[in-house]
Design a protein around this motif. Structure first.
Motif, PDB file in Angstrom:
ATOM      1  N   ALA A  52     -18.620  36.433  27.421  1.00 55.25           N
ATOM      2  CA  ALA A  52     -18.957  35.900  26.154  1.00 55.25           C
ATOM      3  C   ALA A  52     -18.067  36.557  24.998  1.00 55.25           C
ATOM      4  O   ALA A  52     -17.402  37.523  25.501  1.00 55.25           O
ATOM      5  N   THR A  53     -18.098  35.646  23.971  1.00 57.18           N
ATOM      6  CA  THR A  53     -17.038  36.385  22.843  1.00 57.18           C
ATOM      7  C   THR A  53     -17.985  37.095  21.685  1.00 57.18           C
ATOM      8  O   THR A  53     -19.047  36.419  21.437  1.00 57.18           O
ATOM      9  N   HIS A  54     -17.740  38.169  21.303  1.00 59.48           N
ATOM     10  CA  HIS A  54     -18.274  38.937  20.247  1.00 59.48           C
ATOM     11  C   HIS A  54     -17.370  38.099  18.734  1.00 59.48           C
ATOM     12  O   HIS A  54     -16.434  38.458  18.251  1.00 59.48           O
TER      13      HIS A  54
ATOM     14  N   ALA B 174     -13.203  40.358  23.249  1.00 61.01           N
ATOM     15  CA  ALA B 174     -13.377  41.195  22.022  1.00 61.01           C
ATOM     16  C   ALA B 174     -12.118  41.005  21.032  1.00 61.01           C
ATOM     17  O   ALA B 174     -11.756  42.056  20.546  1.00 61.01           O
ATOM     18  N   ALA B 175     -11.543  39.858  21.232  1.00 55.45           N
ATOM     19  CA  ALA B 175     -10.510  39.838  20.525  1.00 55.45           C
ATOM     20  C   ALA B 175     -10.520  39.930  19.088  1.00 55.45           C
ATOM     21  O   ALA B 175      -9.648  40.234  18.156  1.00 55.45           O
ATOM     22  N   HIS B 176     -11.698  39.640  18.608  1.00 56.48           N
ATOM     23  CA  HIS B 176     -12.027  39.789  17.140  1.00 56.48           C
ATOM     24  C   HIS B 176     -12.712  41.247  16.727  1.00 56.48           C
ATOM     25  O   HIS B 176     -13.037  41.492  15.684  1.00 56.48           O
TER      26      HIS B 176
ATOM     27  N   ASN C 255      -0.772  39.924  25.866  1.00 55.81           N
ATOM     28  CA  ASN C 255      -1.388  39.173  25.046  1.00 55.81           C
ATOM     29  C   ASN C 255      -2.785  39.147  25.252  1.00 55.81           C
ATOM     30  O   ASN C 255      -3.347  39.442  26.309  1.00 55.81           O
ATOM     31  N   GLY C 256      -3.707  38.591  24.671  1.00 58.16           N
ATOM     32  CA  GLY C 256      -5.033  38.674  24.795  1.00 58.16           C
ATOM     33  C   GLY C 256      -5.551  37.530  25.569  1.00 58.16           C
ATOM     34  O   GLY C 256      -6.748  37.582  26.426  1.00 58.16           O
ATOM     35  N   THR C 257      -4.701  36.620  25.739  1.00 56.11           N
ATOM     36  CA  THR C 257      -4.973  35.540  26.877  1.00 56.11           C
ATOM     37  C   THR C 257      -4.836  35.874  28.302  1.00 56.11           C
ATOM     38  O   THR C 257      -5.699  36.026  29.225  1.00 56.11           O
TER      39      THR C 257
HETATM   40  C1  LIG Z   1      -6.805  35.488  19.391  1.00 59.34           C
HETATM   41  C2  LIG Z   1      -7.759  35.164  20.446  1.00 59.34           C
HETATM   42  C3  LIG Z   1      -7.424  34.842  21.763  1.00 59.34           C
HETATM   43  C4  LIG Z   1      -6.185  34.991  22.482  1.00 59.34           C
HETATM   44  O1  LIG Z   1      -5.369  36.157  21.967  1.00 59.34           O
HETATM   45  P1  LIG Z   1      -3.857  35.814  22.099  1.00 59.34           P
HETATM   46  O2  LIG Z   1      -3.308  37.532  22.080  1.00 59.34           O
HETATM   47  O3  LIG Z   1      -3.233  35.003  21.064  1.00 59.34           O
HETATM   48  O4  LIG Z   1      -3.348  35.368  23.547  1.00 59.34           O
HETATM   49  C5  LIG Z   1      -8.552  35.010  22.689  1.00 59.34           C
HETATM   50  N1  LIG Z   1      -9.975  35.057  22.266  1.00 59.34           N
HETATM   51  C6  LIG Z   1     -10.039  34.929  21.079  1.00 59.34           C
HETATM   52  C7  LIG Z   1     -11.583  34.708  20.706  1.00 59.34           C
HETATM   53  C8  LIG Z   1      -9.223  34.956  19.947  1.00 59.34           C
HETATM   54  O5  LIG Z   1      -9.592  34.854  18.554  1.00 59.34           O
END
Ligand SMILES: *Cc1c(COP(=O)(O)O)cnc(C)c1O
Length: 362
Positions: A125-127, A153-155, A56-58
């Motif tokens: 930082a988040t995009h 870069a989740a988005h 997962n992204g976390t």
């Molecule tokens: C969805 C998201 C995450 C977490 O991703 P998971 O795969 O749900 O753990 C992290 N950062 C941002 C900005 C997200 O939108």
């Protein structure tokens, strides 16, 4: 009911082709053929030079913090999903929130240097919404102060800047393949690194740091992606271009129906090839946002407050970490992300837009 998003499911027959392969191999996880295939295909799609797939992204964020050996203070954005700040805290580091730019909604590079101390080790930082951070200024600052740069870069899956993948900026970029994201594996994530050795270390760490039969080479955790998740990814990936095109069309409809009202939208920078991951609108006031939200709810329409709360105000943060981030806090009180998914109808977009227009002063 119209939710903020609907997961794009692949054709069941397509998914079953991959499931059959799993039944033939008998292998459900541990770096199987499908996860290796997915890694190669996603890498090619993104134009990334390496990619570690994780569960997962976390955990992707946590693994990056661990693999880069980050400690103490990490400068970060208050305007993101809670996972960004939580990953820093979970790894025992200190999030130092730096407010966002009022136009891009990404971390404001002008405010970063004032927040750097001798204990700062990185900028995370988040995009946000897939709109790029000011990557060149951030890199400049990081170079001057010898800091690592990580992008959440989740988005930003598939976003390109000046013809190149946005994910190639910074030391590492993390991706989420959660079911609500543009490209998904139900649950999943990935990491792209500038340095291939770091990508390899992350990959090893995500598998307990264990290879072969008896070799335990590094501190690891279990962040493996299963073959069932990889199968979902392989079935969804060929549809991504189609998904982006459909989302673009719906964003254009919103642009048209909402063109005569004054709503703030994220500023688009030159050279951006956007992925249309979200359609956020910023109302003038919190009251206007809440009124529109209530009105939409009465019609069974459920936009989401992406992103609320501003992360510097999270209730479980230690007192000392709750600095004031006026821009982010204000955005968080006024934002709604509107429904956006491939099967959303034009009439729905028109109806949602009309409802919003009725609840704001033009
Ligand atoms: C969805 C998201 C995450 C977490 O991703 P998971 O795969 O749900 O753990 C992290 N950062 C941002 C900005 C997200 O939108």
């Amino acid at each position: 009911m119209i939710p903020v998003t609907r997961t794009t499911l692949p054709d069941l027959e397509e998914y079953q082709i991959y499931l059959r392969k799993i039944w033939q191999s008998g292998q459900l996880t541990n770096n199987g053929a499908l996860s290796r295939q997915l890694q190669a295909e996603v890498m090619t799609f993104l134009g990334a030079k390496n990619l570690a797939l994780v569960s997962n992204g976390t955990l992707a964020l946590q693994l990056v913090i661990k693999a880069l050996g980050l400690q103490c203070e990490i400068i970060t954005t208050p305007y993101s999903y809670v996972a960004t700040a939580n990953a820093i805290l979970w790894e025992g580091c200190i999030p130092v929130f730096v407010d966002v730019d009022p136009e891009s909604f990404c971390i404001d590079p002008h405010l970063i240097e004032a927040a750097i101390t001798e204990n700062t080790t990185a900028i995370l930082a988040t995009h946000v919404y897939g709109y790029p951070c000011d990557v060149s200024r951030i890199q400049e600052i990081a170079d001057r102060h010898n800091l690592k740069v990580i992008y959440d870069a989740a988005h930003a899956f598939g976003v390109r800047l000046h013809g190149k993948s946005l994910l190639n900026h910074g030391d590492c970029s993390t991706l989420s393949f959660h079911a609500t994201k543009l490209f998904h594996t139900a649950e999943g994530g990935g990491i792209v690194c500038r340095d291939t050795a770091i990508a390899e270390r992350i990959s090893l760490m995500s598998k307990f740091g264990h290879i072969g039969e008896d070799e335990y080479l590094d501190l690891g955790i279990n962040a493996k992606i299963s073959e069932l998740h990889a199968a979902m990814g392989l079935a969804v990936l060929p549809k991504v271009t189609e998904i982006i095109t459909a989302r673009r069309q719906r964003s254009v409809w919103y642009d048209e129906y909402l063109s005569d009202v004054r709503l703030q939208r994220p500023k688009v920078v030159d050279g951006l090839e956007y992925n249309y991951a979200y359609y956020p609108i910023i109302f003038k006031t919190h009251q206007a946002m809440m009124a529109a939200r209530e009105a939409l709810k009465k019609q069974d329409i459920f936009p989401r407050r992406y992103f609320y709360p501003s992360l510097n105000t999270l209730p479980f943060l230690h007192e000392s970490l709750r600095c004031f981030c006026p821009v982010s806090e204000s955005l968080a009180l006024r934002v709604l992300s509107l429904p956006l998914y491939t099967t959303l109808g034009q009439q729905d977009v028109e109806m949602i837009s009309a409802c919003i227009k009725n609840h704001i002063s033009v």
